[in-house]
Write a protein that holds these residues in place. Structure first.
Motif, PDB file in Angstrom:
ATOM      1  N   PHE A  78      11.056 -82.826 -45.223  1.00 19.43           N
ATOM      2  CA  PHE A  78      11.575 -82.512 -46.287  1.00 19.43           C
ATOM      3  C   PHE A  78      12.042 -81.122 -46.378  1.00 19.43           C
ATOM      4  O   PHE A  78      12.347 -80.401 -47.711  1.00 19.43           O
ATOM      5  CB  PHE A  78      10.594 -82.731 -47.320  1.00 19.43           C
ATOM      6  N   LYS A  79      12.033 -80.526 -45.263  1.00 15.66           N
ATOM      7  CA  LYS A  79      12.571 -78.966 -44.962  1.00 15.66           C
ATOM      8  C   LYS A  79      11.672 -78.131 -46.277  1.00 15.66           C
ATOM      9  O   LYS A  79      12.289 -77.546 -46.929  1.00 15.66           O
ATOM     10  CB  LYS A  79      13.943 -78.793 -45.263  1.00 15.66           C
ATOM     11  N   SER A  80      10.503 -78.133 -46.271  1.00 14.21           N
ATOM     12  CA  SER A  80       9.740 -77.442 -46.973  1.00 14.21           C
ATOM     13  C   SER A  80       9.900 -75.996 -46.766  1.00 14.21           C
ATOM     14  O   SER A  80      10.241 -75.490 -45.668  1.00 14.21           O
ATOM     15  CB  SER A  80       8.185 -77.657 -46.800  1.00 14.21           C
ATOM     16  N   LYS A  81       9.601 -75.197 -47.625  1.00 12.46           N
ATOM     17  CA  LYS A  81       9.699 -73.697 -47.542  1.00 12.46           C
ATOM     18  C   LYS A  81       8.851 -73.173 -46.260  1.00 12.46           C
ATOM     19  O   LYS A  81       9.398 -72.474 -45.281  1.00 12.46           O
ATOM     20  CB  LYS A  81       9.107 -72.793 -48.687  1.00 12.46           C
ATOM     21  N   GLY A  82       7.424 -73.725 -46.327  1.00 11.11           N
ATOM     22  CA  GLY A  82       6.712 -73.103 -45.058  1.00 11.11           C
ATOM     23  C   GLY A  82       7.216 -73.649 -43.698  1.00 11.11           C
ATOM     24  O   GLY A  82       7.305 -72.719 -42.714  1.00 11.11           O
ATOM     25  N   GLU A 123       3.680 -69.672 -48.085  1.00  9.65           N
ATOM     26  CA  GLU A 123       4.082 -71.016 -47.654  1.00  9.65           C
ATOM     27  C   GLU A 123       3.631 -70.866 -46.169  1.00  9.65           C
ATOM     28  O   GLU A 123       3.549 -71.918 -45.315  1.00  9.65           O
ATOM     29  CB  GLU A 123       5.171 -71.858 -48.038  1.00  9.65           C
ATOM     30  N   PHE A 124       4.290 -69.813 -45.505  1.00 13.44           N
ATOM     31  CA  PHE A 124       4.344 -69.711 -44.063  1.00 13.44           C
ATOM     32  C   PHE A 124       2.769 -69.759 -43.501  1.00 13.44           C
ATOM     33  O   PHE A 124       2.541 -70.472 -42.555  1.00 13.44           O
ATOM     34  CB  PHE A 124       4.837 -68.477 -43.564  1.00 13.44           C
ATOM     35  N   LEU A 125       2.002 -69.009 -44.176  1.00 17.56           N
ATOM     36  CA  LEU A 125       0.486 -69.113 -43.829  1.00 17.56           C
ATOM     37  C   LEU A 125       0.113 -70.368 -43.997  1.00 17.56           C
ATOM     38  O   LEU A 125      -0.821 -70.783 -43.060  1.00 17.56           O
ATOM     39  CB  LEU A 125      -0.187 -67.999 -44.576  1.00 17.56           C
ATOM     40  N   GLU A 126       0.271 -71.069 -45.326  1.00 17.36           N
ATOM     41  CA  GLU A 126      -0.343 -72.164 -45.168  1.00 17.36           C
ATOM     42  C   GLU A 126       0.087 -73.409 -44.144  1.00 17.36           C
ATOM     43  O   GLU A 126      -0.469 -74.239 -43.587  1.00 17.36           O
ATOM     44  CB  GLU A 126       0.298 -72.971 -46.671  1.00 17.36           C
ATOM     45  N   PHE A 127       1.347 -73.167 -43.825  1.00 15.07           N
ATOM     46  CA  PHE A 127       1.946 -74.144 -42.725  1.00 15.07           C
ATOM     47  C   PHE A 127       1.299 -73.590 -41.460  1.00 15.07           C
ATOM     48  O   PHE A 127       0.948 -74.649 -40.480  1.00 15.07           O
ATOM     49  CB  PHE A 127       3.413 -73.896 -42.505  1.00 15.07           C
ATOM     50  N   LEU A 128       0.962 -72.444 -41.167  1.00 18.19           N
ATOM     51  CA  LEU A 128       0.563 -71.800 -39.834  1.00 18.19           C
ATOM     52  C   LEU A 128      -0.852 -72.482 -39.879  1.00 18.19           C
ATOM     53  O   LEU A 128      -1.155 -73.108 -38.534  1.00 18.19           O
ATOM     54  CB  LEU A 128       0.317 -70.396 -39.957  1.00 18.19           C
ATOM     55  N   PRO A 183      -3.431 -83.752 -39.909  1.00 10.54           N
ATOM     56  CA  PRO A 183      -2.484 -82.461 -40.128  1.00 10.54           C
ATOM     57  C   PRO A 183      -1.097 -82.481 -39.730  1.00 10.54           C
ATOM     58  O   PRO A 183      -0.151 -82.013 -40.046  1.00 10.54           O
ATOM     59  CB  PRO A 183      -3.334 -81.493 -39.697  1.00 10.54           C
ATOM     60  N   GLY A 184      -1.270 -83.317 -38.346  1.00  9.39           N
ATOM     61  CA  GLY A 184      -0.011 -83.355 -37.608  1.00  9.39           C
ATOM     62  C   GLY A 184       1.311 -84.262 -38.478  1.00  9.39           C
ATOM     63  O   GLY A 184       2.380 -83.837 -38.526  1.00  9.39           O
ATOM     64  N   LYS A 185       0.716 -85.279 -39.131  1.00  7.37           N
ATOM     65  CA  LYS A 185       1.509 -86.202 -39.830  1.00  7.37           C
ATOM     66  C   LYS A 185       2.139 -85.323 -40.997  1.00  7.37           C
ATOM     67  O   LYS A 185       3.309 -85.368 -41.358  1.00  7.37           O
ATOM     68  CB  LYS A 185       0.933 -87.436 -40.331  1.00  7.37           C
ATOM     69  N   GLN A 186       1.282 -84.313 -41.472  1.00  6.64           N
ATOM     70  CA  GLN A 186       1.723 -83.509 -42.795  1.00  6.64           C
ATOM     71  C   GLN A 186       2.821 -82.438 -42.300  1.00  6.64           C
ATOM     72  O   GLN A 186       3.780 -82.101 -42.796  1.00  6.64           O
ATOM     73  CB  GLN A 186       0.408 -82.520 -43.358  1.00  6.64           C
ATOM     74  N   ILE A 187       2.782 -82.116 -41.241  1.00  4.81           N
ATOM     75  CA  ILE A 187       3.612 -81.192 -40.387  1.00  4.81           C
ATOM     76  C   ILE A 187       4.958 -82.017 -40.342  1.00  4.81           C
ATOM     77  O   ILE A 187       5.965 -81.245 -40.656  1.00  4.81           O
ATOM     78  CB  ILE A 187       3.170 -80.720 -39.267  1.00  4.81           C
ATOM     79  N   LYS A 195      10.328 -74.157 -43.117  1.00  8.75           N
ATOM     80  CA  LYS A 195      11.791 -73.250 -42.875  1.00  8.75           C
ATOM     81  C   LYS A 195      11.297 -71.998 -42.267  1.00  8.75           C
ATOM     82  O   LYS A 195      11.805 -71.246 -41.311  1.00  8.75           O
ATOM     83  CB  LYS A 195      12.707 -73.372 -43.712  1.00  8.75           C
ATOM     84  N   LEU A 196      10.508 -71.160 -43.062  1.00 10.44           N
ATOM     85  CA  LEU A 196       9.916 -69.856 -42.714  1.00 10.44           C
ATOM     86  C   LEU A 196       9.475 -69.989 -41.133  1.00 10.44           C
ATOM     87  O   LEU A 196       9.724 -69.064 -40.399  1.00 10.44           O
ATOM     88  CB  LEU A 196       8.763 -69.228 -43.690  1.00 10.44           C
ATOM     89  N   PHE A 197       8.505 -70.855 -40.915  1.00 12.22           N
ATOM     90  CA  PHE A 197       7.812 -70.932 -39.695  1.00 12.22           C
ATOM     91  C   PHE A 197       8.987 -71.047 -38.502  1.00 12.22           C
ATOM     92  O   PHE A 197       8.921 -70.241 -37.577  1.00 12.22           O
ATOM     93  CB  PHE A 197       6.906 -72.330 -39.622  1.00 12.22           C
ATOM     94  N   ASN A 198      10.004 -72.012 -38.990  1.00  8.72           N
ATOM     95  CA  ASN A 198      11.155 -72.237 -37.838  1.00  8.72           C
ATOM     96  C   ASN A 198      11.895 -71.015 -37.674  1.00  8.72           C
ATOM     97  O   ASN A 198      12.141 -70.515 -36.481  1.00  8.72           O
ATOM     98  CB  ASN A 198      11.949 -73.247 -38.231  1.00  8.72           C
ATOM     99  N   LYS A 199      12.195 -70.381 -38.847  1.00 12.28           N
ATOM    100  CA  LYS A 199      13.052 -69.157 -38.790  1.00 12.28           C
ATOM    101  C   LYS A 199      12.507 -67.905 -37.676  1.00 12.28           C
ATOM    102  O   LYS A 199      13.085 -67.446 -37.033  1.00 12.28           O
ATOM    103  CB  LYS A 199      13.077 -68.566 -40.147  1.00 12.28           C
TER     104      LYS A 199
END
Length: 371
Positions: A29-33, A336-341, A19-23, A35-39
């Motif tokens: 690729f600056k995915s939506k998840g 996408e935020f929740l998926e990334f979380l 999962p770390g590699k996926q992160i 970008k939201l997480f970082n915001k």
């Protein structure tokens, strides 16, 4: 929500798990998840000092204006069902006058806010509130601040309480925390009540459930080899109650989102609980009582196997959390935020399990298992 240790998010750590590699890939690729997480992470970093300031000021105000601090302490002990977390009447006055110094109180507030759990939950609550507000067409910045900060304060209360019960850090400040606790709870309630009666009711039930989980943990310490699966599930009530309730209340306890948020946050928190227990075992050099690793190790008569199954258990919790994502309304803005979380939770658990394998403390753990 993922854990206590900053090294978990270093490049090297991320590269060490799937999962770390996926992160990292999502970051690239600056995915939506991502970008939201970082915001939300940046917003928290910018806002945190202001929150700490408001917290310290509100607390100072409560402490100074209380004409009967002894009955405040007693009422708190009655509510949480323990006298070991309050001061004796004779101890109150000197501590109260010491904490009436703004600088000293600010120092204590910053000490209990210095918890990754608190810093990691802040962006999550903000994101959930915004997602729910967009879904319902409700935009109220003050309500957002009250809801998020009220639940952060309630979670923050568990820090000083744990330190008082565990006596494992901040020993010289424990009496200060005892005085502060009832006022932290009052500040939390005042903010949460701004969400309305239903929201406050949910909070009170969650707070009660968290205490049940904590009380059971204490009880299970005296019979570690007899713990049942049902008792372990009940003990995890503390994770469910805290994060699940906060999730539900970010949607102002309205269905369907409130229930979906509850499901996602409760299960993800239980997943993190497994990771915490793995991390704590490495740091403490023994398997915690009560914990899933202990429960499974004793059943399998094999510590290594116990931890292996604990990682599986954390994956089951996460699968359940991901079901919540599938239940979200079409086009939900923060999906996408929740998926990334949940990916970060997955990484956290896997990372600590890998560290455990490397530490190779199996025989040390075996020797300290309760017989």
């Amino acid at each position: 929500m993922s854990g206590k240790d900053q090294s978990v998010v270093s490049k090297e750590a991320l590269m060490s798990t799937k999962p770390g590699k996926q992160i990292m890939k999502q970051g690239l690729f600056k995915s939506k998840g991502y970008k939201l997480f970082n915001k939300y992470k940046e917003e928290t970093e910018n806002e945190f000092p202001n929150f700490a300031e408001r917290f310290a000021k509100g607390l100072l105000n409560e402490i100074k204006s209380d004409n009967n601090p002894n009955s405040t302490q007693q009422a708190f002990a009655d509510e949480v069902g323990s006298t070991e977390i309050i001061l004796n009447a004779s101890e109150i006055e000197p501590i109260k006058s010491k904490l009436e110094s703004p600088d000293i109180l600010k120092d204590r507030v910053l000490r209990i806010l210095n918890s990754n759990f608190v810093k990691m939950t802040f962006p999550v609550f903000n994101a959930l509130f915004d997602g729910a507000a967009e879904y319902s067409g409700r935009n109220d910045p003050q309500l957002r601040q009250d809801m998020v900060e009220g639940h952060i304060l309630a979670i923050d209360l568990s820090e000083p309480m744990d330190r008082i019960v565990d006596k494992d850090e901040d020993l010289e400040y424990l009496d200060d925390y005892k005085l502060m606790n009832p006022y932290i709870l009052k500040l939390a309630r005042d903010k949460i009540s701004k969400g309305g009666d239903e929201v406050l009711k949910e909070f009170e039930e969650g707070f009660k459930d968290a205490r049940i989980g904590q009380y059971l943990d204490e009880k299970l310490k005296s019979k570690p080899t007899k713990i049942t699966e049902e008792e372990m599930t009940l003990s995890y009530k503390k994770y469910r109650a805290v994060m699940g309730t906060a999730g539900r209340n970010m949607a102002l306890a309205e269905r369907p989102l409130g229930e979906i948020f509850y499901l996602g946050m409760a299960r993800a928190a239980e997943g993190v609980g497994c990771g915490n227990e793995i991390e704590d075992s490495i740091k403490n050099g023994f398997v915690k009582i009560p914990s899933w690793p202990l429960y499974y190790s004793l059943l399998a008569n094999d510590v290594k196997k116990g931890f292996e199954i604990t990682l599986e258990k954390s994956n089951l919790y996460l699968q359940d959390a991901r079901l919540a994502i599938e239940l979200l309304p079409d086009g939900f803005s923060h999906k996408e935020f929740l998926e990334f979380l949940f990916l970060t939770v997955d990484h956290y658990n896997q990372y600590w399990y890998n560290q455990l394998q490397k530490a190779n403390k199996w025989s040390e753990f075996e020797s300290k298992l309760p017989k």
